[in-house]
Design an enzyme around this catalytic site. Structure first.
Site, short mmCIF file in Angstrom:
data_model
loop_
_atom_site.label_atom_id
_atom_site.label_comp_id
_atom_site.label_asym_id
_atom_site.label_seq_id
_atom_site.Cartn_x
_atom_site.Cartn_y
_atom_site.Cartn_z
N ASP A 259 -89.19 69.36 8.62
CA ASP A 259 -88.00 68.63 7.74
C ASP A 259 -88.13 69.41 6.27
O ASP A 259 -88.74 68.96 5.26
CB ASP A 259 -88.22 67.23 7.33
N GLU B 23 -77.94 64.72 9.05
CA GLU B 23 -78.43 63.12 8.97
C GLU B 23 -77.86 62.38 7.69
O GLU B 23 -77.60 61.07 7.75
CB GLU B 23 -80.12 63.13 8.60
N HIS C 25 -81.01 61.01 13.77
CA HIS C 25 -81.86 60.71 13.08
C HIS C 25 -82.23 59.05 12.67
O HIS C 25 -81.06 58.50 13.21
CB HIS C 25 -81.23 61.30 11.66
N GLU D 184 -85.09 70.79 9.64
CA GLU D 184 -84.63 70.89 9.23
C GLU D 184 -83.93 70.50 8.31
O GLU D 184 -84.74 70.77 6.84
CB GLU D 184 -84.39 69.19 10.11
#
Length: 383
Positions: free
Chosen positions: A208, A260, A309, A234
Site C-alpha cells: 500500500d 478505499e 478495505h 494499492e
C-alpha cells in the site's frame, strides 16, 4: 412495524498501540511526515442504534477515524426525521431517500455518505433481527463461512523489526501481509524485500503506497515489485487521477488495487469503465451494505475481484464486512488489522474470530454480533 428511535454514539477509545505505529504523545489529531492523511491517536468511530416499535434494535457503524462528531451530527439532525416512523424492512427505499436528500449537499463523498453508510448497516442488522436471519442470507449467500485475509501493516520502525514481525505472523498461519509504505522507491523496495524473505516460500506481500508516487515513479516501482512477486500494488497515485491509474494498469502485470476512499457505485463505475484497477477495495463503513453489494455486483460484470478495505472499524463494521464478503462470488481477500480487531472484540459479548489466515463469519440474526453497550457509551463524546 415502524422505527421509533434513532440514537447516534460517537466514541473515542484510547488504543493500546497507535494506528500504524504512531506516537501517543501530542494532540489528538496529527500529521505524519511523508503521509497525506490526518490521523488520530484515539480509535474513533460512530455507532448507530435504531429501534423498532417492538423493541428490536439494530446497530450500525460509520467509518469515522477523525471527527466522529461530524458524522453523528448529520445522522442526528438530518436523517432521524426521515427514519422515525418508517418501515425498518425498507432498506433500499431508505438508503435511496437519504442519498437523494444529500444531492445538493456534496452528496458523492465525505461525511454525508459515511453517515448514510452507518444508518444503512443498522437497518440491515435490524431487518435481520426482525426476520430472524443473518444478513448474508438476506443478501443471497453465503458462498463461504471461512474467508481468506491478510495481515495489514507491520507497525515497526525498522526493516529488521518488520521482518521479525512477519515471521511471527507466518508462524501463526498468516502467510499474507500488506505493507504500508511510501518513502522513496529504494527504501520501499528494501522493506518489501526484507518482509518477503521473512515470509519465505509460499508467503505473499501486498503493498500500500498511500498515493505517494507519480506515474513515472509508480511505473518503476511496479516493475520492481513484479520482480519480487508482490501480490498487488494499492493506492500508488492520487485517487483523482484515474487516467494515470488506467495507464499503470495497462503497462504493468502486477494487480493495481484502489477504491478505499470511494463511496458510491457511480465512482466505482468510472474506475471499471476506464480500466483503472484490477482489484476494487470498497469500505463498508463508507459505502454501507446496500451500496457495497451493488459495487461488487457491478465489478463482477467486469470480472474484477473485490478486496474490501477494513482499517480502524470496530465490531459492527467488521461484522458487516464479513456478512457482505461472504455473499459475493468475486471476493478476493479481506483486510485484517490486528490491533483494531482485538480492540473491537473487547466491546463484543462474543468475539469475532480470525485464525490461521482466515476470518470466520459470525452466525446469528442480523450482523451476528452483540455489543457491550455500556462499555461503548463509556467512551462516548458529545456530537
Amino acid at each position: 412495524m415502524r422505527i421509533t428511535q434513532v440514537e447516534v454514539i460517537p466514541v473515542k477509545i484510547p488504543p493500546e498501540e497507535i494506528y500504524l505505529g504512531g506516537s501517543k504523545e501530542g494532540p489528538t489529531y496529527y500529521y505524519r511526515p511523508g503521509w497525506r492523511c490526518v490521523y488520530s491517536r484515539m480509535m474513533e468511530t460512530v455507532f448507530v442504534k435504531i429501534t423498532a416499535e417492538d423493541g428490536t434494535t439494530g446497530w450500525g457503524e460509520a467509518l469515522a477515524p477523525v471527527a466522529p462528531e461530524v458524522t453523528a451530527g448529520i445522522i442526528r439532525s438530518l436523517f432521524t426525521p426521515l427514519l422515525v416512523g418508517a418501515d425498518p424492512l425498507a432498506t433500499e427505499v431508505l438508503n435511496t431517500r437519504m442519498y437523494d436528500a444529500m444531492r445538493e449537499r456534496g452528496h458523492v463523498q465525505g461525511f454525508f455518505i459515511d453517515a448514510i453508510a452507518g444508518v444503512d448497516i443498522a437497518l440491515w442488522d435490524l431487518k435481520g433481527r426482525l426476520l430472524g436471519l443473518p444478513v448474508h442470507r438476506l443478501l443471497g449467500g453465503p458462498y463461504a463461512r471461512r474467508l481468506p485475509c491478510y495481515v495489514s501493516g507491520l507497525p515497526r520502525p525498522t526493516d529488521a523489526e518488520r521482518a521479525e514481525l512477519a515471521r511471527e505472523w507466518a508462524a501463526r498461519g498468516f502467510h499474507r501481509v500488506k505493507l504500508a509504505i511510501g518513502t522513496t522507491i529504494q527504501e520501499d523496495l528494501r522493506t518489501v524485500e526484507a518482509v518477503r524473505d521473512a515470509l519465505g516460500e509460499g508467503g505473499t506481500v501486498f503493498v500500500d503506497a498511500h498515493w505517494h508516487y507519480t506515474l513515472p515513479e509508480a511505473m518503476r516501482f511496479g516493475r520492481a515489485l513484479e520482480a519480487l512477486g508482490v501480490g498487488f500494488l494499492e493506492a500508488p497515485m492520487l485517487p483523482e487521477n484515474l487516467d494515470a491509474h488506467a495507464e499503470l494498469a495497462r503497462q504493468l502485470d502486477i494487480a493495481i488495487a484502489i477504491g478505499e476512499g470511494e463511496r458510491t457505485r457511480y465512482q466505482f463505475k468510472e474506475i471499471l469503465v476506464r480500466g483503472a484497477a484490477d482489484i476494487l477495495q470498497p469500505d463498508v463503513g463508507r459505502t454501507g451494505i446496500s451500496e457495497l453489494k451493488k459495487i461488487a455486483g457491478m465489478a463482477e460484470a467486469w470480472n474484477v475481484p473485490v478486496a474490501p478495505h477494513l482499517s480502524v472499524g470496530q465490531g459492527v463494521m467488521i461484522a458487516a464486512t464479513l456478512q457482505v464478503a461472504a455473499a459475493i462470488p468475486n471476493l478476493f481477500i479481506l483486510e485484517y488489522q490486528p490491533n483494531p480487531f482485538n480492540l473491537a472484540n473487547q466491546f463484543l459479548a462474543k468475539p469475532l474470530v480470525c485464525e490461521d489466515g482466515f476470518m470466520y463469519l459470525p452466525e446469528g440474526p442480523g450482523l451476528g454480533v452483540e455489543l457491550d453497550e455500556e462499555r461503548i457509551r463509556h467512551h462516548a463524546v458529545q456530537a
